[in-house]
Design a protein around this motif. Sequence first.
Motif, mmCIF file in Angstrom:
data_model
loop_
_atom_site.group_PDB
_atom_site.id
_atom_site.type_symbol
_atom_site.label_atom_id
_atom_site.label_comp_id
_atom_site.label_asym_id
_atom_site.label_seq_id
_atom_site.Cartn_x
_atom_site.Cartn_y
_atom_site.Cartn_z
ATOM 1 N N VAL A 120 0.835 -1.204 0.000
ATOM 2 C CA VAL A 120 0.000 0.000 0.000
ATOM 3 C C VAL A 120 0.866 1.248 0.000
ATOM 4 O O VAL A 120 0.561 2.238 -0.676
ATOM 5 N N THR A 121 1.969 1.234 0.735
ATOM 6 C CA THR A 121 2.860 2.400 0.752
ATOM 7 C C THR A 121 3.454 2.673 -0.623
ATOM 8 O O THR A 121 3.836 3.811 -0.917
ATOM 9 N N MET A 122 3.541 1.645 -1.469
ATOM 10 C CA MET A 122 4.052 1.851 -2.820
ATOM 11 C C MET A 122 3.006 2.465 -3.733
ATOM 12 O O MET A 122 3.336 3.080 -4.748
ATOM 13 N N MET A 123 1.740 2.328 -3.381
ATOM 14 C CA MET A 123 0.653 2.847 -4.214
ATOM 15 C C MET A 123 0.288 4.290 -3.880
ATOM 16 O O MET A 123 -0.303 4.992 -4.701
ATOM 17 N N GLN A 146 19.649 20.239 8.712
ATOM 18 C CA GLN A 146 20.695 19.252 8.939
ATOM 19 C C GLN A 146 20.465 18.028 8.048
ATOM 20 O O GLN A 146 19.343 17.723 7.658
ATOM 21 N N LEU A 147 21.545 17.301 7.772
ATOM 22 C CA LEU A 147 21.469 16.189 6.833
ATOM 23 C C LEU A 147 20.591 15.048 7.341
ATOM 24 O O LEU A 147 19.991 14.324 6.542
ATOM 25 N N GLN A 148 20.509 14.842 8.651
ATOM 26 C CA GLN A 148 19.685 13.746 9.149
ATOM 27 C C GLN A 148 18.221 13.922 8.790
ATOM 28 O O GLN A 148 17.476 12.945 8.699
ATOM 29 N N ALA A 149 17.799 15.171 8.560
ATOM 30 C CA ALA A 149 16.427 15.401 8.135
ATOM 31 C C ALA A 149 16.175 14.874 6.725
ATOM 32 O O ALA A 149 15.047 14.542 6.371
ATOM 33 N N VAL A 150 17.225 14.786 5.920
ATOM 34 C CA VAL A 150 17.101 14.254 4.563
ATOM 35 C C VAL A 150 17.318 12.741 4.559
ATOM 36 O O VAL A 150 16.777 12.037 3.702
ATOM 37 N N ILE A 151 18.064 12.236 5.529
ATOM 38 C CA ILE A 151 18.394 10.812 5.558
ATOM 39 C C ILE A 151 17.268 9.990 6.180
ATOM 40 O O ILE A 151 16.849 8.959 5.625
ATOM 41 N N LEU A 152 16.751 10.414 7.332
ATOM 42 C CA LEU A 152 15.824 9.596 8.114
ATOM 43 C C LEU A 152 14.587 9.141 7.335
ATOM 44 O O LEU A 152 14.234 7.959 7.388
ATOM 45 N N PRO A 153 13.879 10.006 6.591
ATOM 46 C CA PRO A 153 12.650 9.556 5.935
ATOM 47 C C PRO A 153 12.858 8.505 4.855
ATOM 48 O O PRO A 153 11.878 7.887 4.409
ATOM 49 N N PHE A 154 14.095 8.280 4.405
ATOM 50 C CA PHE A 154 14.328 7.380 3.283
ATOM 51 C C PHE A 154 15.108 6.132 3.678
ATOM 52 O O PHE A 154 15.551 5.377 2.800
ATOM 53 N N LEU A 155 15.285 5.882 4.973
ATOM 54 C CA LEU A 155 16.078 4.750 5.408
ATOM 55 C C LEU A 155 15.407 3.408 5.109
ATOM 56 O O LEU A 155 16.073 2.375 5.056
ATOM 57 N N VAL A 156 14.102 3.412 4.946
ATOM 58 C CA VAL A 156 13.348 2.204 4.610
ATOM 59 C C VAL A 156 12.585 2.470 3.325
ATOM 60 O O VAL A 156 12.024 3.551 3.139
ATOM 61 N N ASN A 157 12.570 1.462 2.440
ATOM 62 C CA ASN A 157 11.948 1.620 1.131
ATOM 63 C C ASN A 157 11.018 0.441 0.885
ATOM 64 O O ASN A 157 11.461 -0.715 0.875
ATOM 65 N N GLY A 158 9.728 0.731 0.680
ATOM 66 C CA GLY A 158 8.759 -0.340 0.461
ATOM 67 C C GLY A 158 9.055 -1.155 -0.783
ATOM 68 O O GLY A 158 8.911 -2.385 -0.789
ATOM 69 N N PHE A 159 9.482 -0.487 -1.838
ATOM 70 C CA PHE A 159 9.838 -1.198 -3.061
ATOM 71 C C PHE A 159 10.997 -2.155 -2.820
ATOM 72 O O PHE A 159 11.015 -3.279 -3.325
ATOM 73 N N LEU A 206 19.285 -3.223 -6.544
ATOM 74 C CA LEU A 206 18.557 -2.353 -5.614
ATOM 75 C C LEU A 206 19.429 -1.198 -5.154
ATOM 76 O O LEU A 206 18.972 -0.050 -5.077
ATOM 77 N N ALA A 207 20.697 -1.481 -4.841
ATOM 78 C CA ALA A 207 21.604 -0.423 -4.395
ATOM 79 C C ALA A 207 21.770 0.638 -5.471
ATOM 80 O O ALA A 207 21.772 1.843 -5.180
ATOM 81 N N LEU A 208 21.902 0.215 -6.722
ATOM 82 C CA LEU A 208 22.054 1.174 -7.810
ATOM 83 C C LEU A 208 20.810 2.039 -7.966
ATOM 84 O O LEU A 208 20.897 3.263 -8.119
ATOM 85 N N LEU A 209 19.627 1.419 -7.909
ATOM 86 C CA LEU A 209 18.381 2.172 -8.054
ATOM 87 C C LEU A 209 18.191 3.167 -6.909
ATOM 88 O O LEU A 209 17.814 4.325 -7.126
ATOM 89 N N VAL A 210 18.466 2.722 -5.682
ATOM 90 C CA VAL A 210 18.284 3.600 -4.524
ATOM 91 C C VAL A 210 19.288 4.740 -4.550
ATOM 92 O O VAL A 210 18.954 5.892 -4.236
ATOM 93 N N PHE A 211 20.531 4.434 -4.924
ATOM 94 C CA PHE A 211 21.548 5.484 -4.981
ATOM 95 C C PHE A 211 21.145 6.566 -5.983
ATOM 96 O O PHE A 211 21.247 7.769 -5.685
#
Length: 283
Positions: A120-123, A146-159, A206-211
């Motif tokens: 559902v999070t992917m939709m 600060q950079l942690q504000a950009v890092i934290l929301p993306f640490l987990v990826n539903g895809f 996956l690493a390439l796509l996420v990067f």
Amino acid sequence: MTTVQSGNRMWDAGALTKVVLALALLLSAFPIYYMFIMATRSNEEALDVPPPLLPGGQLGENVRRLLATEDAYFVTGLINSAIVSVTVTVSVVLISTLAGFAFAKLRFRGSKIMLGLILVTMMVPLQQMGVVPLYELMVTLGWTGQLQAVILPFLVNGFGVFMMTQYASQAVPDELVEAARVDGATTMGIYRMVILPALRPGMAVLALLVFMQTWNEFMWPLIVLLPENPVVQTSIAALNQAHGTDYVMLYTGTAASVIPLFVVFVLFGRQIVGGLMEGAVKA
């Protein structure tokens, strides 16, 4: 012998196929080539009709002007993007492989419901819909700018979780996991010795796509970061504001931001393709 030769010819590309592939390659590569050509030219040359298609001699001067633009903080943007992209990529790959292993090979109550919630999070475009409460959370934590504000929301990826779940289901036979369990391996031991080696091709993709996705992220860093502490994409936006009619400067900044992606492809592209081919042969 005739049968073998006819079977080989069946897989030969025809003339039309080669022409279509050549056109697709040309249409895909030409904008990138033109961007690098413009980065070596002056503004007067960039406005010529027809436009120049060969490199010029202004690359050094353009790079010097790019780095001298104080409002863009371009070097800081490159460093910040590298930190954010590497951190997010490592986290997403690690968490996705752990979750994919759990969903694919472990039996526990509520697994199908949890995997459905991840789908559902992917939709739903959560980043766009949740930008206001997410920003309020960053303000509460004192992380704005600060950079942690950009890092934290993306640490987990539903895809990533879904991809690794599907990959683990197909690449790792249940019998192999059961055999490791009979031999006395713990769950984490099975993950290290059985799951990770089988998932390496999928992890590389996956690493390439996420990067790439993290490197190209623009909207959230623009909202939450300060102009003097940008990522590379917001640095390019600052270039556009400072040099709105300096097209060569924008081309130079964009070309410089693309180079790290090319480096990643050059360093790891062959390993990714080789791993995928190895996985396909094993399957």
